[in-house]
Every structure is written in structure tokens, then in C-alpha cells.
Design an enzyme around this catalytic site. Structure first.
Site, mmCIF file in Angstrom:
data_model
loop_
_atom_site.group_PDB
_atom_site.id
_atom_site.type_symbol
_atom_site.label_atom_id
_atom_site.label_comp_id
_atom_site.label_asym_id
_atom_site.label_seq_id
_atom_site.Cartn_x
_atom_site.Cartn_y
_atom_site.Cartn_z
ATOM 1 N N THR A 102 -4.438 10.677 -1.234
ATOM 2 C CA THR A 102 -5.766 10.688 -0.326
ATOM 3 C C THR A 102 -6.721 11.265 1.511
ATOM 4 O O THR A 102 -5.830 12.536 1.539
ATOM 5 C CB THR A 102 -5.914 9.108 0.355
ATOM 6 O OG1 THR A 102 -5.149 8.664 1.365
ATOM 7 C CG2 THR A 102 -5.413 7.811 -1.140
ATOM 8 N N TYR A 149 -15.015 5.998 7.984
ATOM 9 C CA TYR A 149 -14.196 6.995 7.065
ATOM 10 C C TYR A 149 -14.570 5.929 5.496
ATOM 11 O O TYR A 149 -14.629 5.000 5.907
ATOM 12 C CB TYR A 149 -12.786 6.060 7.669
ATOM 13 C CG TYR A 149 -10.998 6.555 6.750
ATOM 14 C CD1 TYR A 149 -9.914 7.334 6.963
ATOM 15 C CD2 TYR A 149 -11.180 6.265 5.538
ATOM 16 C CE1 TYR A 149 -9.010 7.338 6.443
ATOM 17 C CE2 TYR A 149 -9.839 6.366 4.750
ATOM 18 C CZ TYR A 149 -8.931 6.991 5.381
ATOM 19 O OH TYR A 149 -7.802 7.314 4.772
ATOM 20 N N HIS A 206 0.187 -1.294 0.083
ATOM 21 C CA HIS A 206 -0.397 0.057 0.299
ATOM 22 C C HIS A 206 0.957 0.937 0.210
ATOM 23 O O HIS A 206 0.555 2.556 -0.248
ATOM 24 C CB HIS A 206 -0.974 -0.426 1.048
ATOM 25 C CG HIS A 206 -1.974 0.444 1.087
ATOM 26 N ND1 HIS A 206 -3.340 0.904 1.587
ATOM 27 C CD2 HIS A 206 -2.912 1.625 0.309
ATOM 28 C CE1 HIS A 206 -4.106 1.854 1.179
ATOM 29 N NE2 HIS A 206 -3.435 1.860 0.274
#
Length: 773
Positions: free
Chosen positions: A609, A596, A480
Site C-alpha cells: 500500500t 489517510y 492484517h
């Protein structure tokens, strides 16, 4: 020693007749080809760099400006208003060069300066145009005159064939919100689920922060904003991802699936070959920058910097922080099969192996009867366990000998291919059954395998693992820290289109083409694993198994209705889905909680993001209204529309750089650098996200027409829960009639159940749709 002699280009011996040269022509040819490829790549990088540096102009425009200025000078017109004469008299050595060369050289210098001035002016104008975000807040059919003028001006700069990084230098910087605005919006975001007493305490913390430490932290952060292209991304990568010491398996990595309704082949080696070649084509387009950047609404480019590290990248464990290492090039992949590691070279003398040749190489690995050495089968568990033991083991056991060579081959590979010895499958669009809703264990096992494997058959540190199952089904597990899911989804969509639409398969499921050359089989990587390192491996494996066994996963195929029905309700499909999850979570947990949702900030340079907070005052009012039997349908519908409008505004704010959480995160980092303690920031950043959600984008390239070919629909991907007692939900709106929900939780939490929550989501969606019927 024989291998070393065979590798040299020529040899010589001294005899009584003199020096005798033995020239190896094949080796010389290989050396020449290697050098030629190297210089071609250097030239291509230089060429791309020039094009990107001069955008929105072009390198050829320099010649046009020089020609125009020279023509004016020959016509006795002075476009420089005396600057050419000043350059000639004060800068250039007239006596040394002579009058004529001095005149021409001064003309070229002025033309170059004028050309650079034009470039920077055009780029400034483009950057100002891209800074405008008013179009984000206008509904369809309600476009203001200002936005129309902006659109016409912007179209003058958007070229039909931009390169991948053409717009990078013109993208605006992520704005730094005023401190007071962030505090105000934060209080609004938590008011819905805090009681009066809790909210009053939070208000006091906010006020103390606003008049105390906050302005000082904001000044330091503003200095970073002035100095960097993006004040968030580098700290986000370092502190959120690379400094985490917990296992990255499930906790950080995510996965993606291929088509849900078709199987192009059941031959494992064939699927591995075609998809590997498809991924390498995408890599080639990144290297040559021929891949078109994603353009929103046909006008606004998205940042492309995350594509740079999609391939040839690995995460190196450290004691305090990991590091990302990216190699400029790699001509091999590493294949993991039944606990063994192989180095497969896919490019020989500038020639890429064709699909049939790659299939032969993969099949050789599958058919290899050799067994893994002691400890080798569980070796990848080091990347699945805690980071510190892996860092210590790497420093101690993998810095010399064959272990160093083999580990370097893994870390320098373009990516990892896992030939899994299990078969995974799924039922296509299962029919809901009363009291046994969507009982599809096959999909759950498939998802679980892609996310965690068996704890020791994925190299989680690598940029991504392409997982090919025994029956030809496949997916990907991605690291990630180097890229977010939308970028990996872009790669996956491209590769799937190449695999199915372009490369294809024979009728028997094998790869098309012929084996034109005989290549050396893949190289088996060797490891020497002592009892000491094997003990570390087994400890990491136990950690990985504990995480994997605790993972509670369910993939919900929501095929009762989809985006088509939601659009008929005249609300945002994402808002519809988020409000459905708010209603489902309240019914599941009996309370509201911090939620979230990830949104992108790629409208800005180096953007990644931002957090959208779907649990708002309006969403809580809507849920209470739905659960109150005394409310009418009209009241519920009005509350739903208001909640959706609030959510859409929050989503737009996040995309436009006016989010809450990244600003607070950076203020917290500054406070740590200053050794200052902030009760407010500690409170905010310690709050658990018990419902963490994300939407996977679909059809970013329109390479696959799923309206004509619904069998190409992808099931998207998912991730693990963020909080131990919470849910992780990734969803993909696949076409007009299907939504896939990837729901994860932990069995040991005692409060969560992924199947129960998925069933609750489906019921909540049906209850909302009923309001419009």
C-alpha cells in the site's frame, strides 16, 4: 499404547515356528497414499516453478529451440557462429565421449544457452513494458499514440491463461522517488491545513533535512533499493505490524461481511460447511497456481505475493517483535464453539469431505453438551490483549504437554471457524428518517461483533477467522500483517460465489449431497490451565473488553444515490466520496486535519500500500467555498472539480510509486539504524491521522453479476480508528446506487461520534450532488 500399535503399518512376533508377520493392509495403503500425495505436490510445485521461471516462454519452448538448432546443424548451417565448435573443442571431453555424442551435446548446450538468453530478453522487454505508467494519467477516450503502441506490444505478452505467479519475476521494482520531489510534494500536502506560522516552521525543517541528514539517508535507502525487490514491504510488515506491542484486536485486524440482502440458509452448520469448502477450493487454486492473477484493464497484472500466506498462517507473539509462521499444508481447521476448541479434519486419504459430511461434523460440535474447562472459554483473549503478556504466557505455559499439542493444532490449522452462539442480522436498505437518520442498530452490532467479538471468541493471531452466527449470517476477521483487505476481499468474493452459485443448498437450507462415509468426530482439543495462566488470561480479557466497550461503530447504508449519479457528474466516484468526507469532517471538527487514504502499489513486485493525502490545498479551498454563503454555485462547482482533479492525480502518483509516506517511513527506519535523530522525520511520523479512510474493492473477479442479482451486494468491511480522537472510515461502492460507510471511533475521545459523522457524510454528499442539479 493401543493407539500406537494401531498406527503402525505392520507388526511381527517371534515364535517357535519362526518370525510371524501381521501386515495391516489399510495402514500400508494409508502410508502409500500419503507418500503419493507428497510426491504429487512436490512435482506440482516443481512444475509451477519451471513455468514461472521460464515465463513469458514455457518449458516446452526449450524443446523447440533444441530441435531448431539441431535441424540447422544437420543442414550444415551454423546458427551459433562457431560457438558449438568452441564448446566441442574447449569444454567437452571429445576423447572420452566420442565425436558424435560430443557434437550433439554441444548443440544441446548451445541451444539451452540460447533459450535462456531468449527468456531473459523477453522478460526484460516485458519488465520495461510494465514499468510504463503513462496510461494511468490518460482519461478515457484520450489515449496517446505512445500508450496505444505500448498496449499493442503488451498484449503480445499477456497470455489468456496465466498462472497465479506467472508475472511475478517480470513485475518492475517499486521506484525510489528523488528526495527533493518527496519534500516538495510533502509541503504541498500539508499547506492546506497549516497556518502561515506552522507552514514556515515546516519549511525550515524540510530545508534543514534536504541539506543535512536527508541525502545521507537517501544513499543508504538507494542501496536497499538496488539490493531488494521492494524497498518498503519488508520494513513495513516488520515495523508497522509485527513490532507493535499494542493489542491487534481493533487496532490492526479488520473484518468483512457477506451479502447484505439475502440469507441462503439459516442453518449454522450448513453455512459453515459450504463456506469452509468454498474457502478450501480457493486454497487449492493457490496451491496449484491455477487461480488467475488480477489483471488491471485486461493488460497490466497485479502482484500476487500476498496470496502465498492467506492460509495455514499464524502470528506468533514475541517480546520485541511477532513473527509470521506459514505452513505449506494443513488438512484440518480449528473450530471454536461456546468456549471449546475442536480439530476438524476436512481431508481424509486425499478425499475432501463433501458439504453434507462437513455439515454433519459441524453439527456434532454444536450438539456436543460438554463444557469448557476452567479458563478455556476466555483463552482466545490472550490474542486480543497486549502482545508481551501473551508472549510470556506462551513461552511459559504452552511449550509442553497437552497445551503445546493443542496450541500447535490451532497454529497449524488452515484457518479458524467460529460457530458464534449469537444471532446477527440487519435491515435491508433502511429508509432515512428526519432527525433519526439511518437508525440501524442491527448493522452496528453485526459490525462490532465481527471486529471485536466479545473479546474472547476470536483467535486474532490466525490468518483469518470465519465467523458463522447462530442464524447462518457470517463474516470474517482477518489478521492484517500478512495481507491487505483487497486480497482478502478477492478470497471472500470467490468463496461467496462458490457458496451461492456453485455448491448451493437444499430447499430446507441444508447442504446438498449425501453422507457417503462415516468419519471420526472432530477431536476436542484439551488444555490444562493453571491459576497463574488463568490470571494472565483474565488480564488480557479486561484489556480486550476495555477496547471493545470503547469502540463506537456505525455502518451507514448510503442508498440515496451511488456511483451512477457520481459518474453522471463526470468526476471520479472515489474523489467525490473523499471530498464529501473532507466537507463532513470540517463541519464535524471545525477544522481540517491530516487524512489517510490507502491505495495499492501492486503494480510493482511485492507491493502493498501507499498513502494518498486527500486533504490538499484544493480540497480545503473547496470546503471553504462550500461553507462561504457568499460564493455562487458556479464557484463551488469549479472548486469541487479542481479538488477532484488534484485528488485523482495524487491517487495515481501513489499507485505509480511516487507517493510520499512510504518513502519518508523508510528514511526514518534508516535514521534509526544509523542512530541519527531527525526533527523533520520525527515531526512527520508523529502526526496523527485523525481521518483514516480506505475503499474496499468490489467485483474483482466479476464472479457475481450484481446488476442481475442485486441481492448479492456485499456490505464490504471495516477497521478501527487509527487515532484515539479520530475516525476510521471504510467504504465500498456497491453497484450503481449504494455506498456502504463503516465508520468507527472511540466513545472516550469526547470529540467524535460515529453516528454524527455518518449523518454528516450523507448530508455532504447531498450538498455536493446539488451543485450539479
Amino acid at each position: 499404547m493401543a493407539e500406537a500399535h494401531a498406527a503402525v503399518a505392520f507388526q511381527f512376533t517371534v515364535t517357535h515356528e519362526g518370525i510371524d508377520f501381521d501386515i495391516n493392509h489399510e495402514a500400508l495403503k494409508a502410508v502409500f497414499e500419503s507418500g503419493r500425495r507428497s510426491w504429487v505436490k512436490k512435482f506440482r510445485r516443481f512444475q509451477n516453478g519451471m513455468v514461472n521461471t521460464t515465463y513469458p516462454a514455457s518449458p516446452l519452448s526449450w524443446l523447440a529451440v533444441v530441435t531448431a538448432v539441431t535441424a540447422c546443424s544437420l543442414a550444415r548451417l551454423d546458427p551459433s557462429m562457431g560457438m558449438i565448435d568452441k564448446l566441442k573443442e574447449n569444454v567437452l571431453p571429445v576423447n572420452y565421449l566420442g565425436p558424435a555424442p560430443t557434437i550433439y551435446l554441444s548443440t544441446v548446450i548451445f541451444a539451452t544457452l540460447l533459450w535462456l538468453g531468449i527468456i531473459f530478453t523477453l522478460r526484460f522487454i516485458l519488465k520495461r513494458l510494465l514499468s510504463y505508467k503513462g496510461f494511468m494519467y490518460e482519461g478515457r477516450g484520450k489515449i496517446s499514440l505512445k500508450t496505444k503502441i505500448w498496449g499493442m506490444l503488451l498484449r503480445c505478452f499477456v497470455t489468456s491463461k496465466p498462472r497465479l505467479f506467472s508475472y511475478q519475476n517480470a513485475l518492475p521494482n517499486l521506484p525510489l522517488p528523488p528526495l527533493q520531489d518527496t519534500m516538495r510534494r510533502y509541503l504541498l500536502s500539508v499547506r492546506g491545513f497549516l497556518n502561515d506560522e506552522e507552514f514556515e516552521r515546516m519549511e525550515l525543517l524540510v530545508k534543514d533535512f534536504e541539506v543535512g541528514l536527508g541525502p545521507r539517508l537517501q544513499r543508504y535507502l538507494k542501496l536497499k533499493w538496488w539490493w531488494s525487490t521492494n524497498y518498503v514491504s519488508d520494513w513495513w510488515e516488520e515495523y508497522v505490524y509485527l513490532r507493535g506491542r499494542d493489542p491487534i484486536m481493533v487496532n490492526s485486524n479488520y473484518y468483512g461481511m457477506d451479502s447484505i440482502a439475502m440469507a441462503p440458509t439459516y442453518i449454522q452448520a450448513a453455512r459453515a460447511a459450504n463456506f469452509t469448502l468454498s474457502l478450501l477450493r480457493f486454497r487449492r487454486e493457490i496451491e496449484r497456481e491455477t487461480l488467475k492473477p488480477l489483471i488491471m484493464q485486461g493488460m497490466v497484472p497485479l502482484c500476487s505475493y500476498q496470496y502465498e500466506r492467506l492460509f495455514n498462517t499464524t502470528r506468533i507473539p514475541g517480546l520485541e517483535s511477532d513473527t509470521l509462521v506459514h505452513h505449506k499444508d494443513s488438512k484440518h481447521i480449528v473450530v471454536i464453539c461456546r468456549g471449546r476448541f475442536y480439530k476438524l479434519v476436512f481431508q481424509v486419504n486425499a478425499t475432501m469431505l463433501n458439504p453434507a459430511e462437513l455439515q454433519k461434523q459441524f453439527q456434532w460440535i454444536i450438539d456436543d453438551p460438554s463444557e469448557p474447562v476452567d479458563g478455556e472459554e476466555h483463552l482466545p483473549a490472550l490474542t486480543a490483549g497486549d502482545r508481551i503478556p501473551w508472549a510470556l504466557a506462551r513461552q511459559r505455559f504452552f511449550t509442553r504437554g497437552v497445551n503445546k499439542i493443542s496450541l500447535r493444532a490451532i497454529e497449524m490449522a488452515a484457518f479458524i471457524v467460529v460457530l458464534d452462539d449469537e444471532a446477527q442480522d440487519y435491515d435491508v436498505f433502511p429508509t432515512p428518517v428526519k432527525d433519526n437518520w439511518n437508525q440501524n442498530r442491527m448493522l452496528d452490532r453485526f459490525s462490532h461483533s465481527l471486529l471485536a467479538g466479545n473479546g474472547h471468541n476470536r483467535w486474532f493471531d490466525k490468518c483469518f477467522n470465519l465467523v458463522i452466527f447462530k442464524n447462518g449470517r457470517m463474516g470474517v476477521n482477518a489478521e492484517h500483517s500478512l495481507a491487505d483487505a483487497p486480497v482478502m476481499a478477492h478470497l471472500f468474493e470467490y468463496a461467496f460465489g462458490e457458496d451461492i452459485m456453485d455448491i448451493g443448498y437444499n430447499d430446507d437450507g441444508s447442504c446438498k449431497g449425501e453422507v457417503k462415509a462415516t468419519y471420526a468426530p472432530p477431536l476436542r482439543l484439551k488444555f490444562e490451565l493453571s491459576e497463574e495462566v488463568t490470571a494472565v488470561i483474565e488480564t488480557s480479557l479486561q484489556t480486550a473488553k476495555k477496547i471493545s466497550d470503547d469502540l463506537d461503530f456505525h455502518l451507514l447504508v448510503h442508498n440515496q444515490f451511488g456511483k451512477g449519479a457520481m459518474k453522471k457528474c463526470k468526476v471520479s466516484p472515489d474523489a467525490f466520496i473523499q471530498m464529501g468526507m473532507q466537507l463532513a469532517y470540517f463541519r464535524d471538527a471545525g477544522k481540517f486535519n491530516l487524512t489517510y487514504e490507502a491505495s495499492m502499489t501492486r503494480l510493482f513486485r511485492d507491493g502493498r500500500t501507499e498513502t494518498v493525502r486527500p486533504c490538499t490545498i484544493s480540497s480545503c479551498d473547496f470546503v471553504r467555498c462550500m461553507e462561504d454563503p457568499s460564493t455562487t454555485r458556479e464557484q463551488r462547482l469549479a472548486a469541487f472539480r479542481k479538488a477532484c482533479e488534484t485528488h485523482v492525480t495524487g491517487y495515481r502518483d501513489a499507485m505509480c510509486g511516487m507517493g510520499i509516506d512510504r518513502h519518508l517511513f523508510c528514511l526514518y527506519v534508516v535514521s534509526k539504524y544509523l542512530n541519527e535523530e531527525s526533527p523533520f522525520l520525527q515531526k512527520v511520523l508523529s502526526e496523527p491521522w485523525r481521518l483514516s479512510t480506505s475503499q474496499t474493492p468490489h467485483q474483482q473477479m466479476n464472479k457475481l453479476d450484481i446488476s442481475k442479482h442485486p441481492e448479492f451486494i456485499s456490505a464490504g468491511g471495516g477497521f478501527g480508528p487509527v487515532a484515539h480522537d479520530g475516525y476510521g472510515v471504510s467504504y465500498i461502492i456497491a453497484g450503481e446506487d449504494v455506498i456502504f460507510y463503516h465508520v468507527s471511533g472511540n466513545k472516550s475521545s469526547g470529540n467524535t461520534d460515529s453516528w454524527r459523522f455518518a449523518k454528516g457524510i450523507a448530508k455532504a454528499n447531498n450538498d455536493i450532488l446539488a451543485l450539479f442539479q
